[in-house]
Write a protein that holds these residues in place. Structure first.
Motif, mmCIF file in Angstrom:
data_model
loop_
_atom_site.group_PDB
_atom_site.id
_atom_site.type_symbol
_atom_site.label_atom_id
_atom_site.label_comp_id
_atom_site.label_asym_id
_atom_site.label_seq_id
_atom_site.Cartn_x
_atom_site.Cartn_y
_atom_site.Cartn_z
ATOM 1 N N UNK A 170 0.825 -1.206 0.000
ATOM 2 C CA UNK A 170 0.000 0.000 0.000
ATOM 3 C C UNK A 170 0.865 1.265 0.000
ATOM 4 N N UNK A 171 2.029 1.210 0.608
ATOM 5 C CA UNK A 171 2.922 2.369 0.554
ATOM 6 C C UNK A 171 3.405 2.638 -0.865
ATOM 7 N N UNK A 172 3.440 1.592 -1.682
ATOM 8 C CA UNK A 172 3.877 1.732 -3.071
ATOM 9 C C UNK A 172 2.749 2.152 -3.997
ATOM 10 N N UNK A 173 1.536 1.718 -3.702
ATOM 11 C CA UNK A 173 0.447 1.756 -4.684
ATOM 12 C C UNK A 173 -0.627 2.809 -4.423
ATOM 13 N N UNK A 174 -0.500 3.594 -3.370
ATOM 14 C CA UNK A 174 -1.592 4.506 -3.025
ATOM 15 C C UNK A 174 -1.257 5.990 -3.184
ATOM 16 N N UNK A 175 0.002 6.335 -3.451
ATOM 17 C CA UNK A 175 0.348 7.757 -3.574
ATOM 18 C C UNK A 175 -0.069 8.321 -4.932
ATOM 19 N N UNK A 176 0.141 7.525 -5.994
ATOM 20 C CA UNK A 176 -0.227 7.929 -7.358
ATOM 21 C C UNK A 176 0.516 9.196 -7.783
ATOM 22 N N UNK A 177 -0.142 10.086 -8.524
ATOM 23 C CA UNK A 177 0.470 11.297 -9.089
ATOM 24 C C UNK A 177 1.754 10.919 -9.828
ATOM 25 N N UNK A 178 2.922 11.274 -9.298
ATOM 26 C CA UNK A 178 4.176 10.990 -10.010
ATOM 27 C C UNK A 178 4.807 9.665 -9.589
ATOM 28 N N UNK A 179 4.065 8.822 -8.863
ATOM 29 C CA UNK A 179 4.566 7.530 -8.391
ATOM 30 C C UNK A 179 3.772 6.400 -9.058
ATOM 31 N N UNK A 180 4.460 5.476 -9.750
ATOM 32 C CA UNK A 180 3.804 4.341 -10.397
ATOM 33 C C UNK A 180 4.408 3.046 -9.878
ATOM 34 N N UNK A 181 3.553 2.122 -9.428
ATOM 35 C CA UNK A 181 3.986 0.829 -8.911
ATOM 36 C C UNK A 181 3.781 -0.246 -9.973
ATOM 37 N N UNK A 182 4.802 -1.096 -10.154
ATOM 38 C CA UNK A 182 4.747 -2.195 -11.125
ATOM 39 C C UNK A 182 4.940 -3.505 -10.373
ATOM 40 N N UNK A 183 3.904 -4.339 -10.365
ATOM 41 C CA UNK A 183 3.961 -5.652 -9.725
ATOM 42 C C UNK A 183 4.506 -6.661 -10.735
ATOM 43 N N UNK A 184 5.717 -7.168 -10.461
ATOM 44 C CA UNK A 184 6.381 -8.110 -11.361
ATOM 45 C C UNK A 184 6.114 -9.534 -10.880
ATOM 46 N N UNK A 185 5.712 -10.392 -11.801
ATOM 47 C CA UNK A 185 5.424 -11.787 -11.438
ATOM 48 C C UNK A 185 6.736 -12.568 -11.333
ATOM 49 N N UNK A 186 7.475 -12.306 -10.271
ATOM 50 C CA UNK A 186 8.767 -12.947 -10.075
ATOM 51 C C UNK A 186 9.335 -12.591 -8.726
ATOM 52 N N UNK A 187 10.651 -12.613 -8.596
ATOM 53 C CA UNK A 187 11.346 -12.316 -7.345
ATOM 54 C C UNK A 187 11.944 -10.923 -7.382
ATOM 55 N N UNK A 188 12.512 -10.508 -6.252
ATOM 56 C CA UNK A 188 13.220 -9.229 -6.229
ATOM 57 C C UNK A 188 14.387 -9.249 -7.207
ATOM 58 N N UNK A 189 15.080 -10.371 -7.293
ATOM 59 C CA UNK A 189 16.206 -10.462 -8.215
ATOM 60 C C UNK A 189 15.751 -10.201 -9.652
ATOM 61 N N UNK A 190 14.539 -10.660 -10.010
ATOM 62 C CA UNK A 190 13.992 -10.371 -11.339
ATOM 63 C C UNK A 190 13.772 -8.872 -11.516
ATOM 64 N N UNK A 191 13.224 -8.238 -10.486
ATOM 65 C CA UNK A 191 12.980 -6.790 -10.537
ATOM 66 C C UNK A 191 14.294 -6.030 -10.708
ATOM 67 N N UNK A 192 15.283 -6.427 -9.932
ATOM 68 C CA UNK A 192 16.580 -5.755 -9.997
ATOM 69 C C UNK A 192 17.232 -5.956 -11.361
ATOM 70 N N UNK A 193 17.085 -7.146 -11.936
ATOM 71 C CA UNK A 193 17.649 -7.416 -13.260
ATOM 72 C C UNK A 193 16.999 -6.533 -14.331
ATOM 73 N N UNK A 194 15.682 -6.315 -14.229
ATOM 74 C CA UNK A 194 14.990 -5.446 -15.190
ATOM 75 C C UNK A 194 15.522 -4.018 -15.116
ATOM 76 N N UNK A 195 15.712 -3.516 -13.900
ATOM 77 C CA UNK A 195 16.232 -2.156 -13.727
ATOM 78 C C UNK A 195 17.642 -2.053 -14.299
#
Length: 438
Positions: A170-195
């Motif tokens: 909820x801290x990631x997904x409720x501020x909106x405006x200039x903040x966008x949350x992307x839920x990745x169907x994987x692990x943190x390591x997958x998220x870090x690899x994408x970045x």
């Protein structure tokens, strides 16, 4: 401030360049070319200095004249406007509470400092800056809060779907405006690899102004150096040597402590406290750094199988195994031990630990027993226990009241984008996102 890449020490950058690039072009990590030694007078004066002044003096020593002193002092005062108390559990154990910022986690220090610094450098820029962040839990909430409504900057936060706590999400997904949350169907390591892949994509970066707010960015790591000095200041009346026990996932927090020590912080030793994601404890046992796929645990923000910042630690000590072992011990614990620690500390001291801080407590207790240490162990309290209210309440068999800031999140609508862990999908979405207007 001059920085070099951990992959190529001849590749140099200024602080401003490193701030906005995030990663060097060779996929290394930036490290300070020169780590200044703080003068003896600074150590002697610590007791008289407020935390924001300690932060300013350390930042000035590191960053130099890239930010004028008056502007840098304002950055420190704005970023660090909340308390950093050291709380005693027993005569040899204390918890440094790093969770009194807006997102109730230690990541607020780095995120708020970075937001202020980026805002300073970005004030005359043309075109929006897009911040990419991978989070295993607390980083995203801190970055979202730190950068929310910052003019000229948008933030994209990637997190592993279903692997962060409900309140963290909820801290990631409720501020909106200039903040966008992307839920990745994987692990943190997958998220870090994408970045990381996005930063190495030259064609993508020709179309978008990208930067990172993960601990891979040197501007996130630098402010984490500051609170180690604040902890030592508050610990001096104990008149014991200090050992820091650091809950560790991507190892940025621990790297900052080791840099603080190199700057002259009188710390005897550091302990890396991990969960079942035990790549570093195994390295210290065997001398072989063998990352493995991360596994989910109760202390989810530490679920990192290939900690990026360990390259910085190896760079700091010349990749010499015995030298690293001289400065660092490491211990790993499972969820059963973590739950037991939360319950035991509450029963013995009336103090509530979150799961991550509980791992830090276990590591200090283990180290203390194995070494017969008479030192003061300072456990870094990385998150408010209410951020894990469901888990902690179940362990203690008692409800855990939510701070107002978290309770309000439950009433807000969530907004998130769902993506698979494939770079081609992320790249296509990011290009469309970058072309859209807020």
């Amino acid at each position: 401030m001059q920085l070099y890449s951990t992959n190529n020490p001849q590749l140099r950058s200024t602080f401003r360049e490193a701030l906005f690039q995030g990663l060097p072009p060779d996929n290394g990590l930036y490290m300070p070319l020169h780590i200044p030694q703080m003068p003896r007078l600074f150590v002697e004066e610590l007791a008289e200095l407020p935390f924001s002044e300690i932060a300013f003096r350390l930042a000035e020593a590191l960053i130099g004249d890239e930010i004028p002193p008056q502007a840098l002092r304002s950055v420190a005062e704005e970023a660090f406007s909340f308390p950093v108390p050291l709380v005693t559990l027993d005569e040899q154990t204390a918890v440094l509470e790093l969770f009194h910022g807006p997102s109730l986690a230690f990541k607020d220090f780095g995120a708020r400092f970075m937001a202020q610094v980026m805002s300073y450098f970005n004030r005359n820029a043309t075109g929006e800056l897009i911040i990419l962040v991978a989070t295993s839990g607390d980083t995203g909430g801190a970055v979202a809060a730190g950068f929310h409504q910052t003019p000229g900057i948008r933030v994209v936060i990637l997190y592993p779907a279903g692997k962060v706590s409900p309140l963290q999400e909820r801290q990631l997904t409720t501020l909106n405006e200039n903040i966008t949350a992307v839920a990745v169907q994987g692990t943190f390591d997958d998220c870090q690899a994408l970045v990381k892949q996005a930063f190495l994509d030259d064609r993508l970066r020709q179309n978008l102004r990208l930067s990172s707010a993960n601990s891979i960015n040197i501007a996130r790591l630098i402010p984490q150096i500051f609170y180690y000095w604040e902890a030592y200041k508050q610990a001096r009346p104990y008149e014991r040597p200090v050992v820091f026990s650091v809950p560790s996932g991507n190892f940025g927090n621990l790297t900052a402590g080791l840099i603080a020590q190199r700057m002259g912080l009188p710390a005897r030793h550091f302990i890396a406290a991990t969960n079942r994601n035990d790549t570093v404890p195994r390295y210290l046992d065997t001398g072989r750094f063998e990352p493995k796929r991360s596994v989910s645990t109760l202390s989810n923000a530490m679920d990192v199988g290939n900690p990026s910042n360990f390259a910085r630690i190896q760079s700091l000590y010349g990749s010499t195994w015995n030298t690293v072992r001289a400065h660092l011990s490491a211990y790993a614990f499972d969820d059963h031990s973590t739950r037991t620690a939360v319950k035991t500390v509450f029963e013995q001291h009336g103090y509530v630990l979150d799961p991550h801080t509980a791992v830090g407590y276990l590591a200090w207790r283990t180290h203390r027993q194995r070494t017969s240490s008479s030192d003061l162990g300072i456990v870094l309290g990385t998150a408010h226990p209410a951020k894990f209210s469901e888990e902690v309440s179940e362990i203690l068999q008692a409800p855990l009241p939510l701070p107002t800031a978290l309770a309000e999140l439950l009433q807000k609508e969530q907004h998130k984008v769902h993506l698979p862990p494939r770079y081609s999908d992320f790249r296509e979405w990011l290009l469309e996102y970058g072309q859209a207007k807020l």
